[in-house]
Design a protein around this motif. Structure first.
Motif, PDB file in Angstrom:
ATOM      1  N   VAL A   9       0.839  -1.200   0.000  1.00  0.00           N
ATOM      2  CA  VAL A   9       0.000   0.000   0.000  1.00  0.00           C
ATOM      3  C   VAL A   9       0.872   1.246   0.000  1.00  0.00           C
ATOM      4  O   VAL A   9       0.592   2.217  -0.712  1.00  0.00           O
ATOM      5  CB  VAL A   9      -0.948  -0.009   1.228  1.00  0.00           C
ATOM      6  N   VAL A  10       1.959   1.220   0.782  1.00  0.00           N
ATOM      7  CA  VAL A  10       2.931   2.322   0.804  1.00  0.00           C
ATOM      8  C   VAL A  10       4.326   1.737   0.611  1.00  0.00           C
ATOM      9  O   VAL A  10       4.778   0.924   1.432  1.00  0.00           O
ATOM     10  CB  VAL A  10       2.883   3.100   2.139  1.00  0.00           C
ATOM     11  N   PHE A  18       5.114   9.702   3.753  1.00  0.00           N
ATOM     12  CA  PHE A  18       3.721   9.289   3.937  1.00  0.00           C
ATOM     13  C   PHE A  18       3.263   9.582   5.366  1.00  0.00           C
ATOM     14  O   PHE A  18       2.165  10.120   5.584  1.00  0.00           O
ATOM     15  CB  PHE A  18       3.567   7.793   3.640  1.00  0.00           C
ATOM     16  N   THR A  22       0.409  12.196   6.399  1.00  0.00           N
ATOM     17  CA  THR A  22      -0.740  11.651   7.121  1.00  0.00           C
ATOM     18  C   THR A  22      -0.988  12.391   8.433  1.00  0.00           C
ATOM     19  O   THR A  22      -2.136  12.549   8.863  1.00  0.00           O
ATOM     20  CB  THR A  22      -0.518  10.151   7.395  1.00  0.00           C
ATOM     21  N   ILE A 132      -1.123  11.792  -1.126  1.00  0.00           N
ATOM     22  CA  ILE A 132      -1.221  10.414  -0.617  1.00  0.00           C
ATOM     23  C   ILE A 132      -1.541   9.445  -1.760  1.00  0.00           C
ATOM     24  O   ILE A 132      -0.962   8.354  -1.855  1.00  0.00           O
ATOM     25  CB  ILE A 132      -2.301  10.319   0.478  1.00  0.00           C
ATOM     26  N   GLY A 136       2.644   5.705  -4.377  1.00  0.00           N
ATOM     27  CA  GLY A 136       2.645   4.260  -4.559  1.00  0.00           C
ATOM     28  C   GLY A 136       1.946   3.845  -5.831  1.00  0.00           C
ATOM     29  O   GLY A 136       1.632   4.672  -6.702  1.00  0.00           O
ATOM     30  N   THR A 140      -3.388   0.545  -5.652  1.00  0.00           N
ATOM     31  CA  THR A 140      -3.630   0.582  -4.204  1.00  0.00           C
ATOM     32  C   THR A 140      -3.936   1.997  -3.707  1.00  0.00           C
ATOM     33  O   THR A 140      -3.931   2.258  -2.506  1.00  0.00           O
ATOM     34  CB  THR A 140      -2.414   0.039  -3.432  1.00  0.00           C
ATOM     35  N   GLN A 143      -6.979   2.300  -1.266  1.00  0.00           N
ATOM     36  CA  GLN A 143      -6.606   1.737   0.037  1.00  0.00           C
ATOM     37  C   GLN A 143      -5.689   2.687   0.794  1.00  0.00           C
ATOM     38  O   GLN A 143      -5.837   2.893   2.003  1.00  0.00           O
ATOM     39  CB  GLN A 143      -5.878   0.406  -0.147  1.00  0.00           C
ATOM     40  N   ARG A 144      -4.723   3.270   0.071  1.00  0.00           N
ATOM     41  CA  ARG A 144      -3.749   4.167   0.695  1.00  0.00           C
ATOM     42  C   ARG A 144      -4.440   5.400   1.284  1.00  0.00           C
ATOM     43  O   ARG A 144      -4.138   5.837   2.399  1.00  0.00           O
ATOM     44  CB  ARG A 144      -2.705   4.574  -0.348  1.00  0.00           C
ATOM     45  N   THR A 307     -10.895  -0.484   5.120  1.00  0.00           N
ATOM     46  CA  THR A 307      -9.659  -0.459   4.332  1.00  0.00           C
ATOM     47  C   THR A 307      -9.127  -1.860   4.117  1.00  0.00           C
ATOM     48  O   THR A 307      -8.681  -2.220   3.019  1.00  0.00           O
ATOM     49  CB  THR A 307      -8.598   0.415   5.043  1.00  0.00           C
TER      50      THR A 307
END
Length: 447
Positions: A9-10, A18, A22, A132, A136, A140, A143-144, A307
């Motif tokens: 995901v990351v 990230f 976040t 964000i 990646g 994904t 999801q991220r 998620t």
């Protein structure tokens, strides 16, 4: 599906930026959910109707509509980091402006301060969400963003707790059941109570303004990658690409309805509790803030679960299921009374949990570099939190009044009160989100 499970995901090399990006999510969560209870606080302190008190939400969320596109153009010309820094600066300035607003005792000045805060939040959200998404693999991205948005409610819970223990539990106006009781004390005493309460209301905003100023200098020294995502396009070329997307425009509209539903459901917890408490003994009265916190805890926990489930369930399908369930619970609020209706309202948060980031990710699917400009439309859609709650408040105030005070009465057959009937609006909003989920699923399956 097994291939998707093997994609992180990351990526490890982007983990530090990230985490830095976040952490910003909690800051606007704090502002959002410190402000929601202020509708009830200002209604008491300034002796306002529901419609007048809901100007707090109008001023707060209108800033998104004004600032989203300028923010997108700014980060397009400069960088994500520049957008974050300008957003933090506006946030801090707006929060500190609560000090002169309290000195003047002016409701208008408080509304202006809230508007400036949200201009800053408009920059932060327009910047952080696409940043964000870009960190990646595109597969994904949704999801991220859900993962990053899961930390937003940490700030929200903090804001709610401060609203409860620093503001609502300490304002003197809360000691009086009716605003006429304060007026009866005389002009001088009423003015003293108002001045004291406005100082209490302003204190957490001033404090967070100073904290955000500190965060500004920390981010200034932190390396945030530019995260370019493709060739550089003119604004005209970007706009043409954006509106060729099958999921974008409908996603903007769905986001507007979702945010409106979220703000209506969370803010109206206090109005519903106020109605339930009417005529109750002090010992039997329930606390709206605790129910608001319960809604947020459910919201946070379900977002983490949602998620994780997106590795097995298509995000558009999940959005549809959750929106239908949320709309059904809004119908439950309308058709029931007492604690049952309040429980239905709190449970709506379970199904709203994944909606913002999921709509965001679906609408911006395969956007590439133009995501910077396209994201502004989805942030501008937050203006739904300004207009739709005002309509709900007008429904709440629909009944008769006695001495200028609202009397909750029946407006439809079957004994449904204005406060309950007002939830037809978030129900309709969530049904539109469900339709978008169906549409996005079909569009992404065929693309």
């Amino acid at each position: 599906m097994s291939k998707l499970k093997n994609i992180p995901v990351v990526p490890k090399e982007l983990l530090v930026p990230f985490i830095a990006a976040t952490s910003i999510f909690a800051l606007w969560g704090f502002a959002n959910d410190l402000t929601n209870p202020m509708v009830a606080a200002f209604k008491k302190v300034m002796i306002l109707s529901n419609k007048e008190a809901y100007n707090v939400q109008f001023a707060f969320y209108f800033g998104y509509g004004v600032m989203a596109i300028p923010a997108a153009l700014f980060i397009r010309k400069f960088s994500y980091k520049s957008g974050i820094l300008l957003g933090l600066a506006l946030y801090a300035i707006g929060a500190v402006l609560f000090y002169p607003a309290a000195l003047e005792g002016s409701y208008t000045y408080f509304l202006i301060s809230l508007f400036v805060i949200t201009c800053g939040l408009g920059f932060l959200e327009t910047t952080s969400n696409p940043l964000i998404l870009s960190m990646g693999d595109p597969s994904t991205a949704t999801q991220r963003l859900n993962l990053a948005q899961s930390f937003n409610p940490i700030g929200s819970l903090t804001g709610m707790m401060i609203a409860k223990f620093v503001v609502l539990d300490r304002i003197l106006s809360a000691d009086y059941d009716d605003s006429s009781e304060i007026v009866a004390l005389g002009a001088e005493k009423a003015a003293e109570i108002k001045a004291y309460d406005l100082d209490i209301i302003s204190t957490p905003y001033i404090a967070v303004g100073l904290f955000v100023a500190l965060v500004f200098f920390i981010i200034l020294k932190t390396k945030i990658p530019s995260m370019a995502m493709g060739e550089s396009l003119s604004i005209k070329e970007s706009v043409n690409r954006i509106f060729k997307s099958k999921t974008y425009l409908a996603g903007v509209i769905a986001q507007m309805f979702y945010v409106g539903a979220q703000i209506m459901c969370w803010t109206a917890i206090f109005q519903l509790v106020e109605y339930i408490n009417e005529g109750s003994n002090e010992a039997d009265k329930i606390d709206g803030t605790f129910w608001n916190i319960a809604a947020m805890i459910l919201f946070v926990s379900t977002r983490f679960v949602g998620t994780a489930l997106m590795k097995k369930i298509n995000p558009a399908k999940m959005l549809t299921y959750f929106a239908i369930a949320g709309a059904a619970l809004c119908l439950g609020v309308i058709m029931t009374t007492g604690l049952t209706s309040l429980i239905c309202l709190v449970l709506v948060s379970v199904f709203m949990s994944i909606m913002f980031p999921t709509i965001y990710g679906l609408a911006l699917k395969d956007m590439g570099e133009e995501v910077k400009l396209a994201s502004s439309g989805l942030i501008m859609a937050i203006v739904g939190g300004a207009f739709l709650p005002k309509i709900q408040a007008a429904i709440m105030d629909f009944g008769d009044t006695i001495n200028g005070e609202e009397v909750f009465g029946d407006i439809v057959s079957g004994g449904i009160t204005e406060i309950h009937f007002s939830f037809i609006l978030p129900m309709i909003c969530l049904l539109f989100v469900a339709l978008y989920g169906i549409y996005a699923y079909r569009a992404t399956k065929t693309s």
